[in-house]
Design an enzyme around this catalytic site. Structure first.
Site, PDB file in Angstrom:
ATOM      1  N   HIS A 288       0.824  -1.204   0.000  1.00 43.89           N
ATOM      2  CA  HIS A 288       0.000   0.000   0.000  1.00 43.89           C
ATOM      3  C   HIS A 288       0.869   1.270   0.000  1.00 43.89           C
ATOM      4  CE1 HIS A 288      -3.509   2.450   0.997  1.00 43.89           C
ATOM      5  NE2 HIS A 288      -2.779   3.036   1.928  1.00 43.89           N
ATOM      6  N   GLU A 292       1.381   3.817  -3.218  1.00 41.26           N
ATOM      7  CA  GLU A 292       0.938   5.192  -3.039  1.00 41.26           C
ATOM      8  C   GLU A 292       2.036   6.193  -3.432  1.00 41.26           C
ATOM      9  OE1 GLU A 292      -2.166   5.989  -2.313  1.00 41.26           O
ATOM     10  OE2 GLU A 292      -1.542   8.078  -2.621  1.00 41.26           O
ATOM     11  N   LYS A 295       2.611   6.205  -7.249  1.00 42.02           N
ATOM     12  CA  LYS A 295       1.559   6.926  -7.978  1.00 42.02           C
ATOM     13  C   LYS A 295       1.816   8.426  -7.967  1.00 42.02           C
ATOM     14  CE  LYS A 295      -2.068   5.704  -5.931  1.00 42.02           C
ATOM     15  NZ  LYS A 295      -3.434   5.834  -5.436  1.00 42.02           N
ATOM     16  N   ASN A 296       2.227   8.923  -6.815  1.00 45.98           N
ATOM     17  CA  ASN A 296       2.526  10.352  -6.720  1.00 45.98           C
ATOM     18  C   ASN A 296       3.690  10.746  -7.622  1.00 45.98           C
ATOM     19  OD1 ASN A 296       0.892  11.917  -4.593  1.00 45.98           O
ATOM     20  ND2 ASN A 296       1.250   9.936  -3.643  1.00 45.98           N
TER      21      ASN A 296
HETATM   22  C1  W6P Z   1       5.823  14.931  -6.212  1.00 43.76           C
HETATM   23  C2  W6P Z   1       4.855  15.116  -5.071  1.00 43.76           C
HETATM   24  C3  W6P Z   1       5.048  13.830  -4.348  1.00 43.76           C
HETATM   25  C4  W6P Z   1       4.450  13.352  -3.201  1.00 43.76           C
HETATM   26  C5  W6P Z   1       4.815  12.090  -2.719  1.00 43.76           C
HETATM   27  C6  W6P Z   1       5.742  11.329  -3.383  1.00 43.76           C
HETATM   28  C7  W6P Z   1       6.352  11.798  -4.528  1.00 43.76           C
HETATM   29  C8  W6P Z   1       5.992  13.051  -5.013  1.00 43.76           C
HETATM   30  N1  W6P Z   1       6.448  13.724  -6.135  1.00 43.76           N
HETATM   31  O1  W6P Z   1       6.035  15.745  -7.097  1.00 43.76           O
END
Ligand code: W6P
Length: 421
Positions: A288, A292, A295-296
């Site tokens: 998970h 997550e 994906k970001n």
């Molecule tokens: C981004 C914003 C973010 C949040 C969490 C993980 C990776 C990333 N990259 O630009």
């Protein structure tokens, strides 16, 4: 009215933490007697935890505590509380009582060490180790039990207890989305200009507690029903392979990304993993969190370069490091980063840009659905999963270049379960 008094009464008792190691120790050799003992423990513990949550929900700032969705969630907690306290404990013959009492005494001395990896043994912390064996939890004990034959009453009780807690878990499936609804209702009511730190702290506590309750229920139900898999104790895998979990999460996140942006090929994710790292963890939690984060990162990269860029996206790097204390997973993207000033927003539940319509479709789905959403609840909840077993999740961003996410996982897995009140 009567129920509410009972809830208030139970909320005065302290919650009892159970560490990952205790769960493994306890569940290693499930028997009729140990499953009964665990049921007894949970039958006391779960109403206490549920009562604390009802109290928390009532102590929320005015208006928020009165939002329909929040009331609905509070009612689920009260209902579950009631079901548990109304479930009758079994009548135990004196003989059965004696047997159970002695069984737990003998077994706690003969239980083998649960550290699966011999390399870990020298790292064990003696003071924690000693506590594990004779752990006095208030007036209660949570100890392994040797196998003894249980009376039919005991077996019937254990069975109906497991059914009850499985029902509780199912009832609470939609809690996260329903609380999110409640927050939206509250925002429509009074538009808060800033991140409300009190509400943020409440949500951290509330969701952390939910993780703990669901972990205990999931563990107990799996120990009772199976599946009984090699290297698993309930939902805990004693040889979780980070490489395998990461590979799985990479494939899933890239697939979701391709679907969402209509890409032929999502940005590459390059994994750097020195050898096979195996440790004790809950694979679903690990999956998970990595999913997550990926994906970001994928989202940031695709949105920076546009969806026509295809083969030329800068790859995302996933580096796995293992030290004595921690296993750290670093995920680096070149998605342009985030301004330092908006970093706190990434961790804020109330900041979510998702509107009511976006929350609706998730409503009937189970736990770990996750479309390619924006900064929703994914990151703060992933951080709670990390912290639940003594790890953490941190972001460092270089505005104009990219973001590094550090997922720290405690290798020793003997951190205490975090319980805030
Ligand atoms: C981004 C914003 C973010 C949040 C969490 C993980 C990776 C990333 N990259 O630009």
């Amino acid at each position: 009215p009567k129920l509410h008094e009972k809830i208030q009464h139970f909320a005065r008792f302290p919650q009892t933490g159970v560490s990952l190691r205790q769960m493994v120790l306890f569940g290693q050799k499930p028997s009729q007697a140990s499953l009964f003992k665990a049921s007894q423990f949970l039958h006391e513990e779960l109403p206490i935890r549920l009562a604390h949550r009802v109290k928390d929900l009532e102590e929320l700032p005015r208006y928020l505590s009165e939002m329909p969705s929040i009331l609905k969630v509070k009612d689920w907690y009260a209902q579950s509380f009631q079901e548990l306290i109304e479930l009758p404990p079994p009548r135990l013959s004196r003989e059965m009582k004696e047997k159970l009492k002695h069984a737990s005494k003998n077994a706690s001395q003969t239980i083998p060490p649960c550290v699966p990896n011999p390399a870990n043994v020298h790292l064990a912390r003696p003071h924690l180790e000693a506590r594990l064996m004779t752990l006095p939890i208030g007036h209660r004990y949570f100890n392994p039990v040797e196998d003894i034959r249980c009376s039919p009453e005991v077996l019937t009780y254990t069975d109906s207890f497991v059914k009850t807690i499985e029902g509780v878990k199912r009832r609470h499936d939609p809690v996260v989305t329903t609380v999110a609804q409640g927050i939206l209702e509250y925002k429509e009511h009074r538009k808060p200009q800033v991140v409300d730190t009190e509400v943020e702290k409440f949500l951290d506590r509330f969701y952390m507690s939910r993780i703990g309750i669901r972990m205990l229920i999931g563990q107990h139900s799996t120990l009772y029903r199976g599946p009984f898999r090699q290297d698993y104790v309930g939902v805990i895998c004693t040889k979780t392979s980070i490489r395998e979990i990461a590979q799985d999460a990479i494939a899933n996140a890239r697939y979701i990304c391709e679907e969402h942006y209509g890409l032929f090929k999502a940005p590459e994710v390059k994994m750097f993993c020195p050898g096979d790292i195996e440790f004790m963890y809950v694979p679903s939690h690990l999956n998970h969190m990595i999913f997550e984060l990926l994906k970001n990162s994928l989202r940031a990269v695709v949105e920076r370069y546009g969806s026509d860029y295809e083969d030329d996206y800068p790859p995302i790097k996933l580096v796995i490091a293992h030290g004595k204390e921690d296993i750290t997973i670093k995920i680096s993207d070149e998605g342009g980063g985030i301004p330092r000033s908006s970093l706190p927003d990434v961790w804020a539940y109330m900041y979510t840009t998702a509107e009511r319509q976006e929350l609706e479709p998730e409503f009937n789905k189970s736990e770990f659905k996750a479309p390619m959403a924006g900064f929703g609840y994914g990151l703060p909840i992933s951080r709670l999963y990390a912290r639940y077993f003594g790890g953490d999740l941190k972001l460092i961003s270089m505005e104009g270049y990219g973001t590094d996410a550090y997922l720290h996982l405690n290798r020793l897995s003997n951190s205490d379960e975090p319980l805030i009140m």
